[in-house]
Motif scaffolding. Sequence first.
Motif, PDB file in Angstrom:
ATOM      1  N   LYS A 265       0.835  -1.205   0.000  1.00 33.03           N
ATOM      2  CA  LYS A 265       0.000   0.000   0.000  1.00 33.03           C
ATOM      3  C   LYS A 265       0.867   1.252   0.000  1.00 33.03           C
ATOM      4  O   LYS A 265       0.579   2.236  -0.693  1.00 33.03           O
ATOM      5  CB  LYS A 265      -0.922   0.000   1.214  1.00 33.03           C
ATOM      6  N   GLU A 266       1.940   1.211   0.761  1.00 31.64           N
ATOM      7  CA  GLU A 266       2.851   2.360   0.819  1.00 31.64           C
ATOM      8  C   GLU A 266       3.506   2.612  -0.535  1.00 31.64           C
ATOM      9  O   GLU A 266       3.658   3.758  -0.968  1.00 31.64           O
ATOM     10  CB  GLU A 266       3.909   2.118   1.896  1.00 31.64           C
ATOM     11  N   ALA A 267       3.890   1.530  -1.217  1.00 33.36           N
ATOM     12  CA  ALA A 267       4.471   1.685  -2.558  1.00 33.36           C
ATOM     13  C   ALA A 267       3.437   2.206  -3.544  1.00 33.36           C
ATOM     14  O   ALA A 267       3.751   3.033  -4.411  1.00 33.36           O
ATOM     15  CB  ALA A 267       5.029   0.342  -3.041  1.00 33.36           C
ATOM     16  N   ALA A 268       2.201   1.743  -3.415  1.00 36.20           N
ATOM     17  CA  ALA A 268       1.144   2.159  -4.339  1.00 36.20           C
ATOM     18  C   ALA A 268       0.897   3.656  -4.281  1.00 36.20           C
ATOM     19  O   ALA A 268       0.706   4.309  -5.314  1.00 36.20           O
ATOM     20  CB  ALA A 268      -0.142   1.396  -4.044  1.00 36.20           C
ATOM     21  N   ILE A 269       0.900   4.233  -3.087  1.00 32.12           N
ATOM     22  CA  ILE A 269       0.657   5.680  -2.997  1.00 32.12           C
ATOM     23  C   ILE A 269       1.934   6.474  -3.281  1.00 32.12           C
ATOM     24  O   ILE A 269       1.865   7.598  -3.792  1.00 32.12           O
ATOM     25  CB  ILE A 269       0.047   6.090  -1.640  1.00 32.12           C
ATOM     26  N   TRP A 270       3.096   5.897  -2.971  1.00 32.65           N
ATOM     27  CA  TRP A 270       4.362   6.607  -3.188  1.00 32.65           C
ATOM     28  C   TRP A 270       4.591   6.925  -4.663  1.00 32.65           C
ATOM     29  O   TRP A 270       5.032   8.006  -5.022  1.00 32.65           O
ATOM     30  CB  TRP A 270       5.525   5.772  -2.657  1.00 32.65           C
ATOM     31  N   TRP A 271       4.261   5.960  -5.515  1.00 31.16           N
ATOM     32  CA  TRP A 271       4.539   6.119  -6.943  1.00 31.16           C
ATOM     33  C   TRP A 271       3.349   6.681  -7.718  1.00 31.16           C
ATOM     34  O   TRP A 271       3.395   6.756  -8.949  1.00 31.16           O
ATOM     35  CB  TRP A 271       4.973   4.788  -7.550  1.00 31.16           C
ATOM     36  N   GLY A 272       2.292   7.092  -7.009  1.00 28.75           N
ATOM     37  CA  GLY A 272       1.136   7.667  -7.694  1.00 28.75           C
ATOM     38  C   GLY A 272       1.490   8.897  -8.503  1.00 28.75           C
ATOM     39  O   GLY A 272       1.168   9.020  -9.681  1.00 28.75           O
ATOM     40  N   ASP A 273       2.165   9.855  -7.867  1.00 30.56           N
ATOM     41  CA  ASP A 273       2.699  11.045  -8.552  1.00 30.56           C
ATOM     42  C   ASP A 273       1.683  11.763  -9.431  1.00 30.56           C
ATOM     43  O   ASP A 273       1.977  12.133 -10.571  1.00 30.56           O
ATOM     44  CB  ASP A 273       3.931  10.669  -9.384  1.00 30.56           C
ATOM     45  N   ASP A 274       0.500  11.970  -8.908  1.00 32.26           N
ATOM     46  CA  ASP A 274      -0.508  12.731  -9.647  1.00 32.26           C
ATOM     47  C   ASP A 274      -0.012  14.151  -9.885  1.00 32.26           C
ATOM     48  O   ASP A 274       0.577  14.774  -8.987  1.00 32.26           O
ATOM     49  CB  ASP A 274      -1.829  12.780  -8.868  1.00 32.26           C
ATOM     50  N   PRO A 275      -0.243  14.711 -11.070  1.00 28.34           N
ATOM     51  CA  PRO A 275       0.297  16.043 -11.390  1.00 28.34           C
ATOM     52  C   PRO A 275      -0.234  17.163 -10.499  1.00 28.34           C
ATOM     53  O   PRO A 275       0.421  18.188 -10.367  1.00 28.34           O
ATOM     54  CB  PRO A 275      -0.108  16.247 -12.855  1.00 28.34           C
ATOM     55  N   ASP A 276      -1.409  16.975  -9.907  1.00 25.89           N
ATOM     56  CA  ASP A 276      -1.959  18.027  -9.053  1.00 25.89           C
ATOM     57  C   ASP A 276      -1.180  18.186  -7.751  1.00 25.89           C
ATOM     58  O   ASP A 276      -1.252  19.239  -7.110  1.00 25.89           O
ATOM     59  CB  ASP A 276      -3.425  17.732  -8.726  1.00 25.89           C
ATOM     60  N   GLN A 413      11.239  -1.558 -11.105  1.00 23.45           N
ATOM     61  CA  GLN A 413      10.376  -2.717 -10.894  1.00 23.45           C
ATOM     62  C   GLN A 413       9.290  -2.398  -9.868  1.00 23.45           C
ATOM     63  O   GLN A 413       8.119  -2.761 -10.060  1.00 23.45           O
ATOM     64  CB  GLN A 413      11.211  -3.909 -10.422  1.00 23.45           C
ATOM     65  N   GLU A 414       9.667  -1.707  -8.788  1.00 24.56           N
ATOM     66  CA  GLU A 414       8.654  -1.357  -7.790  1.00 24.56           C
ATOM     67  C   GLU A 414       7.658  -0.343  -8.358  1.00 24.56           C
ATOM     68  O   GLU A 414       6.465  -0.394  -8.029  1.00 24.56           O
ATOM     69  CB  GLU A 414       9.293  -0.786  -6.520  1.00 24.56           C
ATOM     70  N   THR A 415       8.140   0.563  -9.193  1.00 18.45           N
ATOM     71  CA  THR A 415       7.230   1.512  -9.837  1.00 18.45           C
ATOM     72  C   THR A 415       6.157   0.768 -10.616  1.00 18.45           C
ATOM     73  O   THR A 415       4.966   1.072 -10.517  1.00 18.45           O
ATOM     74  CB  THR A 415       8.002   2.445 -10.789  1.00 18.45           C
ATOM     75  N   ALA A 416       6.579  -0.215 -11.404  1.00 12.59           N
ATOM     76  CA  ALA A 416       5.625  -1.010 -12.175  1.00 12.59           C
ATOM     77  C   ALA A 416       4.709  -1.813 -11.262  1.00 12.59           C
ATOM     78  O   ALA A 416       3.477  -1.790 -11.408  1.00 12.59           O
ATOM     79  CB  ALA A 416       6.381  -1.947 -13.116  1.00 12.59           C
ATOM     80  N   ASP A 417       5.294  -2.499 -10.280  1.00 11.45           N
ATOM     81  CA  ASP A 417       4.501  -3.316  -9.354  1.00 11.45           C
ATOM     82  C   ASP A 417       3.474  -2.481  -8.602  1.00 11.45           C
ATOM     83  O   ASP A 417       2.366  -2.950  -8.304  1.00 11.45           O
ATOM     84  CB  ASP A 417       5.411  -4.008  -8.349  1.00 11.45           C
ATOM     85  N   SER A 418       3.824  -1.237  -8.319  1.00 11.59           N
ATOM     86  CA  SER A 418       2.917  -0.373  -7.542  1.00 11.59           C
ATOM     87  C   SER A 418       1.596  -0.145  -8.260  1.00 11.59           C
ATOM     88  O   SER A 418       0.556   0.046  -7.628  1.00 11.59           O
ATOM     89  CB  SER A 418       3.592   0.968  -7.249  1.00 11.59           C
ATOM     90  N   ARG A 419       1.614  -0.170  -9.587  1.00  9.67           N
ATOM     91  CA  ARG A 419       0.374   0.015 -10.348  1.00  9.67           C
ATOM     92  C   ARG A 419      -0.491  -1.245 -10.305  1.00  9.67           C
ATOM     93  O   ARG A 419      -1.729  -1.143 -10.346  1.00  9.67           O
ATOM     94  CB  ARG A 419       0.683   0.388 -11.795  1.00  9.67           C
TER      95      ARG A 419
END
Length: 451
Positions: A265-276, A413-419
């Motif tokens: 869950k922490e990785a999922a939100i870390w790599w979200g990087d929404d432009p807003d 790899q974690e960036t991809a896995d996070s999605r």
Amino acid sequence: MFQINRCFYKITFVSLLGPLIFISCRTDSENKALQPNDVAIEWAKMTLFITKNTPSNSPTFASRAFGYIGVTMYECVVNGYENHNSLQGQLNGLTTLPIPKNTKEYNWVLALNAGQSYILKNIYVQTSEKNIKQIDSLENVILKQFSNGIPEKVVSNSITYGKEVAKAIFEWSKNDGGHRGYLKNFDKTMVHSNVPGSWKPPLFAQSFSHHPLHPHWGENRTFVKENSNIPDPDYLPYDTISGSPYYQQFYDVYKKEGELTQSEKEAAIWWGDDPDVSFTPPGHSYYIATLAAESSNSDLITVAKAYAHTGMAVADAFIQCWKWKYSFFTERPNTFVPKYIDEEWESFWPDPPFPSFPSGHAIQAAAAAKVLEKNYGTNFKFTDRAHEGRARDDVRDTDFKIRSFNSFWEAAQETADSRFWGGIHTHLDNQVGLEKGTVIAQNINKLNWKK
């Protein structure tokens, strides 16, 4: 090489929320003045700040910006290094650039300084007046420090040359298909494909728009010509029967959402990087390039080259990814799962406003990782603090925890896995993204960078 005033400006950035400029008059032994490589790093940080704080930005447009800004940084200094080649004649459509005159003397740091200011203000012409003042302030601070003790003619030559290079690159950028792309984020005239398995605007989404982001971005000119000729990936045939390869891709996403660990869950939100709220996914890669530049203590040309590598990698990755996204126009789990598996299901992370296959996070992260390996090695350890200090995500009951990695590829790899953990991409989306991003990087690495 450069004479430094005893009283100098020290430039630092705090969590990339904004530049803080302090004036210090302590002795040289108590404070260290900026070195040439530091100047490149500070401009990268300013680029990330402007990316985060400019309205109507998007990952697509930001990726393009990093491409041109990185190339400008490299071209402003490359002629000061006899063992490095200009990219003139190597990049798609870049036929001519200003050449320094043998009869003139230049300071390459000042050329870089002027060039970065020019290209950043012109690529992000829509940014605020407040942000323009921040850019001007950084330019003036560096100018004051590095012009000390240098003949005025050399200062003038350097500034003029840097601006000429940046202007030539900006003019080249205008006909790539993405110029001022923030004015046409969503094409309301686009007719959506309505075949089984096609993308549809989700209810659980990051955007209120029912039109997908930048549907024509894949038609843009790539930086490296070979990257526009990469073969299309293969996709699975549509099938709603339980156990079929297509069905299983989405079932895996559905199953995973019910057993997510806190770390995932922490990785999922870390790599979200929404432009807003951030500097976007390609900005995260440019940020990692900055961590590498700081940790390696490399010289100016190495740092500038790495930023050019990274900028072009994420830019070409997004062009190719968007070409394939709108060619396949595939649905996301939030469309398939509620209809065929569990009608009450929602992904952990909300859907972005564009088709699924392949993963944009994966392809740009892989491309960036492979060019950074070329510059800094395959076993480069670093700690990612991009979102350190951000408020807890109460909706998902998860904190932003800093991440540490043993290599650039581990982060990709974690960036991809996070999605996948976020529930917005299948394994196939990520797998193809990582594979194609690697090919894109290889084409950039193959350029004739050195003599």
